[in-house]
Write a protein that holds these residues in place. Structure first.
Motif, short mmCIF file in Angstrom:
data_model
loop_
_atom_site.label_atom_id
_atom_site.label_comp_id
_atom_site.label_asym_id
_atom_site.label_seq_id
_atom_site.Cartn_x
_atom_site.Cartn_y
_atom_site.Cartn_z
N ILE A 1 0.88 -1.17 0.00
CA ILE A 1 0.00 0.00 0.00
C ILE A 1 0.91 1.22 0.00
N THR A 2 0.72 2.08 -1.00
CA THR A 2 1.54 3.28 -1.14
C THR A 2 0.68 4.51 -0.91
N ASN A 3 1.22 5.48 -0.21
CA ASN A 3 0.49 6.71 0.08
C ASN A 3 0.99 7.83 -0.84
N GLN A 4 0.16 8.23 -1.79
CA GLN A 4 0.44 9.35 -2.68
C GLN A 4 -0.66 10.41 -2.54
N SER A 5 -1.22 10.53 -1.34
CA SER A 5 -2.36 11.43 -1.11
C SER A 5 -1.94 12.88 -0.87
N GLY A 6 -0.67 13.11 -0.59
CA GLY A 6 -0.23 14.45 -0.22
C GLY A 6 -0.31 14.69 1.28
N GLN A 7 -0.81 13.73 2.03
CA GLN A 7 -0.97 13.81 3.49
C GLN A 7 -0.40 12.54 4.11
N LEU B 1 -10.12 -6.79 -3.58
CA LEU B 1 -8.91 -7.28 -4.21
C LEU B 1 -8.84 -6.87 -5.68
N GLY B 2 -9.98 -6.66 -6.32
CA GLY B 2 -10.02 -6.22 -7.71
C GLY B 2 -9.47 -4.81 -7.90
N GLN B 3 -9.31 -4.06 -6.84
CA GLN B 3 -8.78 -2.70 -6.93
C GLN B 3 -7.24 -2.67 -6.89
N TYR B 4 -6.63 -3.80 -6.65
CA TYR B 4 -5.17 -3.87 -6.57
C TYR B 4 -4.60 -4.16 -7.95
N GLN B 5 -3.45 -3.57 -8.25
CA GLN B 5 -2.70 -3.94 -9.45
C GLN B 5 -1.94 -5.21 -9.10
N THR C 1 4.12 -16.62 -6.70
CA THR C 1 4.24 -15.36 -5.97
C THR C 1 3.68 -14.22 -6.80
N ASN C 2 2.81 -13.43 -6.18
CA ASN C 2 2.24 -12.24 -6.83
C ASN C 2 2.40 -11.04 -5.92
N ARG C 3 2.59 -9.88 -6.54
CA ARG C 3 2.58 -8.62 -5.81
C ARG C 3 1.25 -7.94 -6.11
N PHE C 4 0.56 -7.51 -5.04
CA PHE C 4 -0.70 -6.78 -5.12
C PHE C 4 -0.43 -5.37 -4.61
N SER C 5 -0.65 -4.37 -5.46
CA SER C 5 -0.33 -2.98 -5.09
C SER C 5 -1.58 -2.10 -5.11
N TYR C 6 -1.69 -1.27 -4.11
CA TYR C 6 -2.79 -0.31 -4.00
C TYR C 6 -2.18 1.03 -3.63
N THR C 7 -2.65 2.10 -4.27
CA THR C 7 -2.14 3.44 -3.99
C THR C 7 -3.25 4.32 -3.46
N ILE C 8 -3.02 4.91 -2.30
CA ILE C 8 -3.93 5.92 -1.75
C ILE C 8 -3.56 7.23 -2.44
N THR C 9 -4.53 7.86 -3.09
CA THR C 9 -4.24 9.01 -3.94
C THR C 9 -4.83 10.31 -3.38
N ALA C 10 -4.51 11.41 -4.06
CA ALA C 10 -5.07 12.71 -3.71
C ALA C 10 -6.60 12.69 -3.89
#
Length: 151
Positions: free
Chosen positions: A35-41, A123-127, A135-144
């Motif tokens: 989970i990555t935070n790119q929200s600006g906060q 889970l459908g919202q993850y890349q 092995t799989n990587r599931f990525s989700y980004t919290i955005t602005a």
């Protein structure tokens, strides 16, 4: 003679057990959830289990532009679900200025029943990126945009 036979039988049994464990281990699925935070906060991800209100939430702190990574394992042929699913049934994003956004799904993994539609519990919202056969990587980004709709 019997003692020698029992030693060989025990050794053969151990080798067979080890081989079986190796085969099962090879089929085990590994999910790396990021989970990555790119929200600006800065944001706290609080995972709740509403059925057990005595259980404290799982809290993941995410400064802006940072990521948190968790690893999960699933049985042979099964997907490795992220800790969010096993730890709770709702997630609250709490931004540094106090604005919040609640993520929940009426039924686990039913994307059409999740609010908001873009949801950490869906889970459908993850890349998804295959890193290997099991092995799989599931990525989700919290955005602005997530921050913009928070209240």
């Amino acid at each position: 003679m019997l003692k020698k036979y029992l030693q060989y039988a025990t050794a053969a049994s151990l080798v067979a057990s080890f081989a079986a464990c190796q085969q099962i281990g090879e089929e085990e699925q590994k999910g790396i959830f990021t989970i990555t935070n790119q929200s600006g906060q800065d944001v706290e991800v609080r995972v709740y289990r509403t059925q057990n209100r005595q259980q404290p939430p799982l809290i993941l702190s995410l400064p802006h532009a940072a990521s948190v990574e968790r690893v999960s394992y699933g049985g042979a042929g099964l997907i490795a679900y992220p800790e969010l699913f096993s730890q709770g049934d709702s997630v609250r994003l709490v931004f540094q200025d106090g604005k919040q956004q609640l993520h929940y799904c009426l039924q686990a993994q039913q994307a059409e029943q999740c609010q908001p539609v873009r949801n950490l519990l869906s889970l459908g919202q993850y890349q998804v990126e295959a890193l290997g056969e099991h092995t799989n990587r599931f990525s989700y980004t919290i955005t602005a945009a997530d921050y913009a709709v928070a209240r």
